[in-house]
Design an enzyme around this catalytic site. Structure first.
Site, PDB file in Angstrom:
ATOM      1  N   ASP A 176       0.833  -1.208   0.000  1.00  0.00           N
ATOM      2  CA  ASP A 176       0.000   0.000   0.000  1.00  0.00           C
ATOM      3  C   ASP A 176       0.868   1.260   0.000  1.00  0.00           C
ATOM      4  O   ASP A 176       1.930   1.283   0.627  1.00  0.00           O
ATOM      5  CB  ASP A 176      -0.899  -0.029   1.252  1.00  0.00           C
ATOM      6  CG  ASP A 176      -2.042   0.975   1.144  1.00  0.00           C
ATOM      7  OD1 ASP A 176      -2.292   1.482   0.037  1.00  0.00           O
ATOM      8  OD2 ASP A 176      -2.685   1.238   2.176  1.00  0.00           O
ATOM      9  N   HIS A 192       2.933   3.162  -9.060  1.00  0.00           N
ATOM     10  CA  HIS A 192       2.728   1.727  -9.302  1.00  0.00           C
ATOM     11  C   HIS A 192       3.973   1.107  -9.957  1.00  0.00           C
ATOM     12  O   HIS A 192       4.364  -0.007  -9.624  1.00  0.00           O
ATOM     13  CB  HIS A 192       1.491   1.506 -10.183  1.00  0.00           C
ATOM     14  CG  HIS A 192       0.205   1.933  -9.513  1.00  0.00           C
ATOM     15  ND1 HIS A 192      -0.108   1.604  -8.215  1.00  0.00           N
ATOM     16  CD2 HIS A 192      -0.845   2.672  -9.971  1.00  0.00           C
ATOM     17  CE1 HIS A 192      -1.287   2.115  -7.901  1.00  0.00           C
ATOM     18  NE2 HIS A 192      -1.751   2.776  -8.941  1.00  0.00           N
ATOM     19  N   LEU A 234      10.717 -20.589  -4.097  1.00  0.00           N
ATOM     20  CA  LEU A 234       9.775 -19.636  -3.496  1.00  0.00           C
ATOM     21  C   LEU A 234       8.432 -19.829  -4.177  1.00  0.00           C
ATOM     22  O   LEU A 234       8.347 -19.843  -5.406  1.00  0.00           O
ATOM     23  CB  LEU A 234      10.238 -18.184  -3.697  1.00  0.00           C
ATOM     24  CG  LEU A 234       9.231 -17.128  -3.233  1.00  0.00           C
ATOM     25  CD1 LEU A 234       9.113 -17.108  -1.702  1.00  0.00           C
ATOM     26  CD2 LEU A 234       9.611 -15.744  -3.737  1.00  0.00           C
TER      27      LEU A 234
HETATM   28  C1  FPP Z   1      -1.868   0.207  -3.456  1.00  0.00           C
HETATM   29  O1  FPP Z   1      -1.429   1.521  -3.540  1.00  0.00           O
HETATM   30  C2  FPP Z   1      -1.334  -0.589  -4.533  1.00  0.00           C
HETATM   31  C3  FPP Z   1      -2.072  -1.100  -5.567  1.00  0.00           C
HETATM   32  C4  FPP Z   1      -3.503  -0.903  -5.708  1.00  0.00           C
HETATM   33  C5  FPP Z   1      -1.453  -1.863  -6.649  1.00  0.00           C
HETATM   34  C6  FPP Z   1      -0.289  -2.711  -6.269  1.00  0.00           C
HETATM   35  C7  FPP Z   1       0.583  -2.841  -7.415  1.00  0.00           C
HETATM   36  C8  FPP Z   1       1.921  -2.872  -7.381  1.00  0.00           C
HETATM   37  C9  FPP Z   1       2.711  -2.839  -6.163  1.00  0.00           C
HETATM   38  C10 FPP Z   1       2.706  -2.931  -8.623  1.00  0.00           C
HETATM   39  C11 FPP Z   1       3.071  -4.320  -8.992  1.00  0.00           C
HETATM   40  C12 FPP Z   1       1.944  -4.817  -9.691  1.00  0.00           C
HETATM   41  C13 FPP Z   1       1.838  -5.809 -10.531  1.00  0.00           C
HETATM   42  C14 FPP Z   1       0.720  -5.709 -11.450  1.00  0.00           C
HETATM   43  C15 FPP Z   1       2.655  -7.012 -10.573  1.00  0.00           C
HETATM   44  P1  FPP Z   1      -2.505   2.673  -3.682  1.00  0.00           P
HETATM   45  O2  FPP Z   1      -2.604   3.041  -5.109  1.00  0.00           O
HETATM   46  O3  FPP Z   1      -3.783   2.267  -3.037  1.00  0.00           O
HETATM   47  O4  FPP Z   1      -1.792   3.789  -2.868  1.00  0.00           O
HETATM   48  P2  FPP Z   1      -2.470   4.949  -2.008  1.00  0.00           P
HETATM   49  O5  FPP Z   1      -3.240   4.280  -0.908  1.00  0.00           O
HETATM   50  O6  FPP Z   1      -1.300   5.745  -1.513  1.00  0.00           O
HETATM   51  O7  FPP Z   1      -3.355   5.722  -2.938  1.00  0.00           O
END
Ligand code: FPP
Length: 259
Positions: free
Chosen positions: A37, A54, A148
């Protein structure tokens, strides 16, 4: 006798409910699950578009997989896309699915070489057909690996998962294949998308938020929870080590009293 399905080829078999593995015995958790997150906040703090967060999050994921291997964590599950994420603005959904497509096309070969076995849980039918095909290919091409076990939750929601399992149980009972009186936890687990995967020992969430957000609700029953005040794109080996150290200090009792 338990009717739980046999585990798939794994580095370590799932533990039975009556044989808890404690942090003091092993120190290193068998299974770490991560709610990644803070990508959006990371980008916003730099006045960058969310996709930049992302993309950087995908780099953090690469570091984390390496850290898990180095620390001999056998199972890693990551929450990459929740069923609720479809409600984000269309442009961001497109960016996230584009990143997933890129990841599948460009990173799976290296994961395969590094001994990573990939599995995907969640409602994959909502993704474009080419992505669905790549998910099948990635699972098939890494199926013999066991260094893994990486499970990626995509379009995943725990309530939907539990509901689907309940529906399958009801159908099996109606068809006379399952005696409702004989339904126990192990049998029910066999209907979840995580059948054969050990429960997470440690669930880690970044960004300072302290909630599970519909992630592995059944499986989290006895997990230790660690919340770190770092945004996911900044997550690195030192944070992984910090979470493992925190876990190692916990006394896990699985509801029992200390000896
Ligand atoms: C949460 O941050 C994260 C996500 C919704 C997406 C997670 C994706 C990745 C870590 C990239 C790797 C992904 C793949 C497809 C392999 P948020 O956008 O909710 O952050 P915020 O709460 O600060 O808005």
């Amino acid at each position: 006798m338990s009717s739980r399905p046999q585990p798939v080829a794994t580095a370590e078999a799932p533990r039975a409910a009556e044989e808890p593995r404690t942090a003091t015995e092993g120190g290193v958790p068998t299974h770490v699950a991560i709610i990644m997150d803070g990508n959006g906040r990371w980008a916003a703090s730099r006045r960058l578009p969310r996709i930049a967060g992302h993309r950087e999050g995908a780099r953090a994921l690469r570091r984390t997989i390496e850290a898990a291997i180095r620390n001999r964590v056998a199972w890693l599950t990551i929450y990459a896309f929740s069923s609720e994420n479809w409600r984000r603005p269309a442009a961001e959904v497109l960016d996230l699915t584009g990143l997933l497509r890129h990841y599948l096309r460009n990173e799976v070969a290296e994961l395969r070489q590094n001994g990573v076995r990939l599995r995907f849980i969640g409602d994959r039918s909502r993704f474009d057909p080419d992505i669905q095909r790549d998910l099948v290919t990635a699972e098939r091409d890494t199926a013999t690996n066991g260094r893994l076990n990486l499970t990626v939750a995509l379009s995943y929601g725990a309530r939907a998962e539990i509901l689907a399992a309940a529906r399958h149980v009801a159908e099996a009972a109606r068809a006379g294949r399952l005696d409702p009186a004989a339904l126990d936890e192990a049998t029910f687990e066999g209907f979840l998308s995580t059948a054969g995967i050990p429960d997470p020992d440690l669930i880690l969430r970044t960004s300072g938020e302290q909630r599970l957000s519909n992630f592995l609700l059944w499986q989290a029953a006895y997990a230790e929870l660690v919340f770190l005040d770092v945004l996911w794109p900044d997550f690195g080996e030192e944070h992984f080590a910090q979470a493992l150290a925190d876990y190692a200090r916990r006394e896990r009792r699985f509801g029992a009293r200390p000896a």
